[in-house]
Design a protein around this motif. Structure first.
Motif, short mmCIF file in Angstrom:
data_model
loop_
_atom_site.label_atom_id
_atom_site.label_comp_id
_atom_site.label_asym_id
_atom_site.label_seq_id
_atom_site.Cartn_x
_atom_site.Cartn_y
_atom_site.Cartn_z
N ARG A 33 0.78 -1.20 0.08
CA ARG A 33 0.05 -0.19 -0.06
C ARG A 33 0.82 0.98 -0.08
O ARG A 33 0.50 2.19 -0.62
CB ARG A 33 -0.83 -0.13 1.21
N VAL A 34 2.10 1.28 0.65
CA VAL A 34 2.82 2.44 0.78
C VAL A 34 3.57 2.72 -0.44
O VAL A 34 3.56 3.97 -1.09
CB VAL A 34 3.99 2.16 1.77
N PHE A 35 4.02 1.64 -1.30
CA PHE A 35 4.58 1.78 -2.61
C PHE A 35 3.57 1.95 -3.62
O PHE A 35 3.90 2.41 -4.69
CB PHE A 35 5.72 0.73 -2.56
N ASP A 36 2.60 1.51 -3.57
CA ASP A 36 1.38 1.39 -4.62
C ASP A 36 0.29 1.58 -4.18
O ASP A 36 -0.61 1.04 -3.70
CB ASP A 36 1.53 0.01 -5.12
N PRO A 37 -0.19 3.20 -4.30
CA PRO A 37 -1.59 3.56 -3.64
C PRO A 37 -2.65 2.72 -4.41
O PRO A 37 -3.72 3.00 -3.73
CB PRO A 37 -1.35 5.18 -4.11
N ARG A 38 -2.41 2.28 -5.54
CA ARG A 38 -3.65 1.62 -6.09
C ARG A 38 -4.02 0.29 -5.30
O ARG A 38 -5.24 0.09 -5.55
CB ARG A 38 -3.26 1.23 -7.54
N VAL A 39 -3.31 -0.30 -4.67
CA VAL A 39 -3.36 -1.50 -3.85
C VAL A 39 -4.36 -1.04 -2.63
O VAL A 39 -4.07 -0.17 -1.98
CB VAL A 39 -2.20 -2.07 -3.37
N GLU A 40 -5.42 -1.68 -2.55
CA GLU A 40 -6.37 -1.54 -1.51
C GLU A 40 -6.27 -2.59 -0.48
O GLU A 40 -6.05 -3.73 -1.03
CB GLU A 40 -7.90 -1.59 -2.02
#
Lengths: 294, 323
Positions: free
Chosen positions: B314-321
């Protein structure tokens, strides 16, 4: 069944994946060198198997700690055994471990991976995924020890432990591939003409994963040989006879006394086989990767 | 709040994994494992003595009850006494854990950081002689057994046949109040670290290069190049940050295994009193209480790592929910 395998891969240029792979492999010098070296080792191993050489590995003599000479090419060890013969004999042991583990772990991974991929999302898939997660979370050396405990020091405890942990890697790759394949037309067609589920999984889908299985089995082979060395050193692997792992284990005493024959020859035998196998395996991975066609 | 809910749900989802790991290892190691009755008895025991010892070890209880006891021990972190050394298992672990961490951390960090740097370098010069050199080096590194590296490095750095600069074995790095003596620490940690880094580099560089090359061939990198971004900003912003998900996965998942398996060989060879050596000794002696504790805790560590990995995505990829 072979028609179907071919039809799907032949669609593009009229060459099968295997034809293209063979063509690429023929032009890959690293890969060919690797395969050639592995082949020499295989002949050495088969020679030991049929009793042409290496039979005298356990004979002792009064020539202790000798350096390399005409009689003892790589010198002798602490009880006067010929290091070269022992290293040669160990080649057979290494190939036995490698073949058994590579063959059975790949087969297990192929079957379970295909089943879990075909039924992805169902409870069967969940159970198989859970089992893979569990086996991956047990520290390897502890698992080997646990299997050895449970089998009461059966000489195949090491093999069984490796097979039951190595299959998960193959299984994950096969699962992914099968999920991709099962949506394709040839599977749909097979469904439509009423082919049974077992036949679809094992006769129609699985042959299409054979390129993955070939690559995975070479990886398992290398991993098995390398693990054998460490396990034998820790006292969890080969117990009777001789292997590169046991030779290295012996040599930890030798090197402190300044005798390097044993260590150098077993390490060299192991290193050359593993690097040759890695080169061969890499070149097969490149050749059989359908994404790299052309 | 969301993160907390997510964390709790993830941890609950890890329960089947922990149950599976503990069940399989209990079945193999304890239920079918070595029978310790005779080790505890003197010569010519009477039937009554045998029964007493079996009762003390819990052998007379049904399978599920024994497994239940193990789970209770895991939850309360009370595994009883070691069966070989007269100490509580939890005390042994508390003493050895810091040693293992001090030993592993430098090698673990260096092994990954150097590998990523080399992989970036190789991926950037893809196809050139630099790339080929780095990749050949990593195949060679992959092909040398860890054991051989350890023996060779010890010979090279610690013995009179080589440079003779570092102590051969042992771990005398703490003063009487358990504080680290940095000079001593460096003396003892260097050779094991070099060996770990050497072996890790082979596998890691190859993996990271493959990940980075894939990212590098994507359109946004080409566009950034066309806009005239410098190689540094291209590599760090365009490539490395986008490749963080597989990199994190690899690093995180290697943690639980590095802690136990990785240090087992190093610690038993260099005679360092960490968790790995305790595990090895317990395997050899059949000390079930210690083995139970280590297997159980590794499984818990795996679940925690799974959770942390998801949060890091989540920290590195804001698309991950966080679902």
């Amino acid at each position: 069944m072979t028609e179907i395998t071919h039809n799907t891969t032949m669609m593009e240029k009229g060459d099968s994946l295997w034809d293209k792979a063979w063509y690429k492999f023929k032009h890959d010098n690293m890969g060919k060198t690797g395969a050639f070296i592995v082949f020499i080792y295989l002949i050495v191993a088969l020679g030991v198997w049929f009793g042409f050489w290496g039979g005298t590995w356990s004979d002792t003599s009064d020539q202790l700690w000798q350096g390399p000479s005409m009689q003892n090419w790589f010198g002798t060890n602490v009880i006067g055994q010929d290091v070269f013969t022992r290293a040669i004999y160990s080649t057979k042991v290494a190939f036995e471990v490698g073949f058994i583990v590579a063959l059975l772990s790949t087969a297990l991974g192929a079957v379970l991976g295909a089943i879990s991929g075909y039924f992805s999302g169902s409870w069967i898939d969940s159970v198989i995924l859970w089992l893979m997660g569990v086996l991956d979370s047990i520290p390897f050396y502890l698992f080997v020890a646990a299997v050895a405990f449970a089998l009461k020091d059966n000489p195949f405890a090491m093999h069984i432990a490796m097979i039951s942990t190595f299959w998960t890697i193959t299984s994950r790759v096969v699962r992914g591939e099968v999920i991709k394949l099962k949506g394709q037309e040839f599977v749909e067609a097979a469904h439509a003409i009423g082919v049974s589920q077992n036949k679809i999984i094992f006769k129609h889908i699985m042959p299409n994963t054979s390129h993955i299985l070939l690559v995975q089995s070479t990886i398992a082979f290398v991993a098995a040989i390398k693990s054998e060395v460490i396990l034998s050193f820790l006292g969890l692997g080969v117990k009777d006879g001789v292997s590169w792992g046991l030779m290295i284990s012996e040599s930890t005493q030798d090197v402190l006394a300044g005798h390097f024959n044993n260590f150098a020859s077993s390490s060299a035998f192991l290193f050359i086989l593993v690097i040759a196998f890695n080169m061969f395996s890499d070149s097969m991975q490149d050749a059989l990767d359908p994404k790299k066609v052309g | 709040m969301d993160i907390l809910k997510f964390a709790l749900r993830k941890l609950a989802g890890g329960v089947p994994l922990i149950l599976g790991v503990t069940f399989i290892s209990f079945l193999l190691m304890i239920y079918f494992g070595p029978d310790l009755t005779w080790d505890k008895l003197g010569k010519n025991p009477t039937a009554l003595e045998i029964q007493e010892v079996r009762h003390e070890l819990g052998y007379d209880q049904p399978f599920l009850q024994r497994y239940g006891t193990y789970l209770k021990e895991l939850v309360t972190f009370d595994f009883g006494n070691s069966q070989v050394v007269d100490k509580k298992v939890s005390t042994i672990l508390k003493e050895t854990m810091p040693v293992s961490l001090h030993l592993i951390i430098p090698g673990f960090i260096l092994g990954n950081v150097i590998a990523i740097a080399l992989a970036l370098f190789a991926a950037y010069h893809r196809g050139s002689w630099i790339d080929k050199l780095i990749m050949t080096g990593s195949v060679i590194g992959m092909s040398i057994s860890f054991l051989i590296v350890i023996i060779f490095f010890q010979l090279l750095f610690c013995s009179s046949y080589g440079l003779d600069m570092f102590p051969v074995r042992g771990w005398e790095v703490y003063d009487s109040e358990d504080n680290i003596i940095w000079y001593q620490y460096l003396r003892y940690v260097t050779v094991p670290t070099l060996a770990t880094v050497f072996v890790a580099l082979g596998y890691n560089t190859r993996f990271y290069r493959a990940v980075l090359v894939e990212e590098m061939t994507k359109d946004h990198v080409r566009t950034a190049k066309a806009f005239g971004h410098t190689p540094t900003s291209l590599l760090f912003k365009g490539v490395l940050k986008n490749a963080m998900v597989p990199i994190i996965t690899r690093i995180m998942f290697s943690i639980p295994l590095v802690v136990v398996s990785g240090s087992l060989l190093i610690e038993s060879y260099f005679g360092i009193p960490g968790v790995g050596k305790v595990t090895f000794d317990a395997i050899i002696a059949g000390d079930q209480n210690i083995l139970k504790a280590i297997v159980g805790l590794t499984a818990v560590l795996f679940v925690v790592v799974l959770l942390l990995t998801d949060i890091l995505y989540r920290v590195f990829d804001p698309r991950v929910e966080l679902k």
